[in-house]
Design an enzyme around this catalytic site. Sequence first.
Site, PDB file in Angstrom:
ATOM      1  N   ARG A 174       0.852  -1.192   0.000  1.00 22.01           N
ATOM      2  CA  ARG A 174       0.000   0.000   0.000  1.00 22.01           C
ATOM      3  C   ARG A 174       0.887   1.241   0.000  1.00 22.01           C
ATOM      4  NH1 ARG A 174      -1.849  -4.050  -0.753  1.00 22.01           N
ATOM      5  NH2 ARG A 174      -3.676  -5.072   0.135  1.00 22.01           N
ATOM      6  N   ARG A 224      -1.841  -8.603   7.216  1.00 18.87           N
ATOM      7  CA  ARG A 224      -2.980  -9.250   6.556  1.00 18.87           C
ATOM      8  C   ARG A 224      -3.025  -8.915   5.063  1.00 18.87           C
ATOM      9  NH1 ARG A 224      -6.647  -4.972   8.364  1.00 18.87           N
ATOM     10  NH2 ARG A 224      -6.815  -5.890  10.418  1.00 18.87           N
ATOM     11  N   ASP A 225      -2.743  -7.647   4.747  1.00 14.35           N
ATOM     12  CA  ASP A 225      -2.793  -7.239   3.337  1.00 14.35           C
ATOM     13  C   ASP A 225      -1.833  -8.092   2.518  1.00 14.35           C
ATOM     14  OD1 ASP A 225      -4.519  -5.253   4.072  1.00 14.35           O
ATOM     15  OD2 ASP A 225      -3.032  -3.653   4.059  1.00 14.35           O
ATOM     16  N   ASP A 232     -10.685  -2.591   9.705  1.00 13.90           N
ATOM     17  CA  ASP A 232      -9.821  -1.710  10.498  1.00 13.90           C
ATOM     18  C   ASP A 232     -10.580  -0.844  11.490  1.00 13.90           C
ATOM     19  OD1 ASP A 232      -7.376  -2.366   9.403  1.00 13.90           O
ATOM     20  OD2 ASP A 232      -7.569  -0.939   7.760  1.00 13.90           O
ATOM     21  N   LYS A 249     -16.932   3.772   2.194  1.00  7.34           N
ATOM     22  CA  LYS A 249     -15.876   2.929   2.759  1.00  7.34           C
ATOM     23  C   LYS A 249     -16.442   1.953   3.801  1.00  7.34           C
ATOM     24  CE  LYS A 249     -11.790   4.665   3.580  1.00  7.34           C
ATOM     25  NZ  LYS A 249     -10.460   4.556   2.985  1.00  7.34           N
ATOM     26  N   GLN A 304     -10.487   0.657  -3.978  1.00  6.47           N
ATOM     27  CA  GLN A 304     -10.739   0.166  -2.609  1.00  6.47           C
ATOM     28  C   GLN A 304     -12.224   0.109  -2.288  1.00  6.47           C
ATOM     29  OE1 GLN A 304     -10.602   2.735   0.813  1.00  6.47           O
ATOM     30  NE2 GLN A 304      -8.815   1.606   1.573  1.00  6.47           N
ATOM     31  N   THR A 359      -5.034  -2.358  -3.599  1.00  2.72           N
ATOM     32  CA  THR A 359      -6.136  -2.821  -2.775  1.00  2.72           C
ATOM     33  C   THR A 359      -6.200  -4.344  -2.797  1.00  2.72           C
ATOM     34  OG1 THR A 359      -8.546  -3.103  -2.805  1.00  2.72           O
ATOM     35  CG2 THR A 359      -7.592  -2.120  -4.760  1.00  2.72           C
ATOM     36  N   GLY A 360      -6.604  -4.898  -1.657  1.00  2.00           N
ATOM     37  CA  GLY A 360      -6.755  -6.339  -1.536  1.00  2.00           C
ATOM     38  C   GLY A 360      -7.810  -6.898  -2.477  1.00  2.00           C
TER      39      GLY A 360
HETATM   40  O1  IFM Z   1      -8.611  -4.954   5.846  1.00  2.00           O
HETATM   41  C1  IFM Z   1      -8.346  -3.599   5.733  1.00  2.00           C
HETATM   42  C2  IFM Z   1      -6.998  -3.474   5.078  1.00  2.00           C
HETATM   43  O2  IFM Z   1      -6.020  -4.102   5.837  1.00  2.00           O
HETATM   44  C3  IFM Z   1      -6.646  -2.033   4.854  1.00  2.00           C
HETATM   45  N1  IFM Z   1      -7.676  -1.374   4.115  1.00  2.00           N
HETATM   46  C4  IFM Z   1      -8.986  -1.465   4.683  1.00  2.00           C
HETATM   47  C5  IFM Z   1      -9.403  -2.896   4.937  1.00  2.00           C
HETATM   48  C6  IFM Z   1     -10.770  -2.919   5.620  1.00  2.00           C
HETATM   49  O3  IFM Z   1     -10.784  -2.155   6.782  1.00  2.00           O
END
Ligand code: IFM
Length: 818
Positions: free
Chosen positions: A356, A372-373, A505, A648, A702, A721-722
């Site tokens: 990120r 985690r990301d 988060d 968000k 995101q 973004t994940g």
């Molecule tokens: O899971 C998180 C991530 O680690 C960072 N961006 C926001 C996501 C959700 O809160």
Amino acid sequence: MNYGYFDEFSKEYVINRPDTPAPWCNYLGSVDYGAIISNNATGYSFVKSGASGRIIRFRFNSSSNDQPGRYIYIRDNSDGDFWSGSWQPVCKPLDKYKSECRHGTAYTQLSSKYRNLETKTLYFVPLNESHEIWQFKIKNTGNAQKSLSVYGMVEFTNHDHYENDTVNLQYSQFISKTYFKGDHILQVINENGSEASSDVDGHCDVMGDPSCRFFGVAGQTVSAFDGERDAFIGNYRNYGNPIAVETGKCSNTPAYNCNSFGALQIDITLKPGEEKEMLFVLGSGNEAVAKNVLEKYRDKVSNKVNATAGKQFEALKKLWHARLNNLQVNTPDDNLDNMVNVWNAYQCFITFLWSRAASFQYCGLRNGLGYRDTVQDIQGIIHLDDRLARERLLLMLSAQVSNGGGLPLVKFDHKAGEVSTPDESEYAKATGQSYYRADDALWLFPTIITYIKESGDWSFIDEVIPYADKGEATVYNHLRQAIRFNLDRQGNHGFPAGLFADWNDCLRLGPKGESMFVAFQLYYALAIFKEFAVKKSLNEDAAWADSHLNRLSAQFEQFAWQQDQYVRGFTEDGYTMGAKENAEANIWLNPQTWSVISGAAEGDKAKAVLNSVYSKLNTKYGARLFYPPFKKYGMPVARMVLFNEGTKENAGIFSQPQGWLILAETIVGNGNRAYEYFTEINPASMNDNAEIRKLEPYVHGQATESIDTLNHGRSHVHWLTGTASTVMVSLVNGILGLQPQYEGISINPCIPSKWEAFSMNKIFRGKMLNIKVENVEGVEKGVKYIVVNGKKSDGCYISCEELSEVNDILVVMGKQKP
Ligand code: IFM
């Protein structure tokens, strides 16, 4: 409205209208030298870190779509008219100025046509190099000879450190100088600092040490230069009308106590039909490095640009295309193909590489990898590059603390076995993170099992890896510790505690509050651990995992199940988050999807929770994270109340969970719905509504604004973004049904019933699988039989023994016999 299209053959996105609703970007470079560039050449570059290795400036959140960038101006000396190789910054009227931007895999090419002059600028970072190339070609397509001046420019930062450069002006403006060195401008920061501590590239991130950058040109002779910003731009002017370009003369001014700059003027003439080439090079390094680099790109005899950059570019393209070619699909939906074959896959790599760190929203100050990301990001590339995935997995396992939890932030210079943990004040001081998250290490389970099954590397499970703080263990025991971490931290109902946060988060459930998301993740982890234990014939371990699985199952039923949905969690003071009777946030997406993914909810229950999601959370641009948004309930537990409603984490359409939703639908066999959800959030599906989505139509963002906002459908926070990995997994593993196993692969698609056929080419364990899927019966899921190299068998499994180097595979879907 659209601004471009996908050129699938070239693996490029082509922008033919430059006034896009936002800067539409691409990434260049590697972790050693990174760059981000928009369709209008805006963006920035950095060495190793966007925060502490920043070499050119960028003004985040400014008007004019964020400037400056890598601009090349062209001036017609016959009458003084001037324009730029990118539409910005001069912005000539679009009826007279034609442009095209081709964003490819780690390169961007911008073309312009104006006044019978055509330009092409190819931007890329050669593999394993710490500099970037702007290969600029200009051709006279008219009948008259042209006398032109070309100006390449960069605005250097005055300090490697982004924050110092931006806010500490009383210091940073007085430490930088520029020199003109014939073919380049050299910038030196802290010239009188300690040379000894400067690294080989001349780049340093320690305050007080010297640091050098250069901006040069090969292939043409420099006529004049400006090493100071205001000399080039002029007072009360901007990038659209620099005084040097307007008057046709750089003033040969170096910088001393002001803003360092690199502007090189090259005067040329072009006969009708003639083309000239020059190579601008921006990099990190001192004069010797600059000379060497520039030398490499010019022919010793003619002094013109030689073939080096062309070869470097081909090598770069080959590397990226080879990576992506490990899976190519051809389905009835081009928009899906564009994502699987190129853009979602490429985004997964970019997110994997840059975490990120650096984008037009992330300015690089997060100097490390979120646990985690990063573990999730790995999942997005496993099917394309399992070796790269393995390397990163080893790093992340070595960033697991011996108590089983993950380090919230893994520093780029992580040294396993030596680091402090969130239990110690040094860690908080160095990273700003003083608490464990509840979910971090649980992400290891899906990632590790996916890696082992894709690669066949079962021995990985016994690899001994150090912990972050002390001691070492096999991967298998790292996983056991991860489970223990959550078993040791439980709340009042016996579910895992929510701690500082779970995936969300903003959710602070604390050491006694409980998270159902984590509970389902723990359930999933236990099921995977049991599978590993059984494979290792460790019966006691399998029984241990089983007892916790049974216990959790009973608890889900007793405390968390409400008719057709699961609750989200319990706060320390006994409030049930996500209960039906709540006025706000009374149904949440993630516990429903994860109940299915984890295997805790099956059959009718699984269908029921997914129906609840469909009826209560879905919108035309994806499913909301929960509903209704928080307005009253909130702090200190539900911090998302701080975001505007529908945005968000406060009931927005958070993108990452959409991948889990699609995956869950494929698990229960709802191919139509999985595809519907995918189409709702597929960036490519919004190509013709780009003015609504605003973000690049080739990458996930995101989050998207929900119906509760003023701009339903507008997406935010591009690229890093994940979502890249969760959607990729849902496509590859879920919809396309490519499911590697320990000794083979299952192909079990879950598709829209209207798809009659599709094909896939996948490299699996070094062998080519040419797969054709037929669906004449129009089912959503179910394989009747499979034919491998002419041999027919029931079901959807192919063992490795059946595979040759190249394989013809026919998968026939249809209703199965009862
Ligand atoms: O899971 C998180 C991530 O680690 C960072 N961006 C926001 C996501 C959700 O809160």
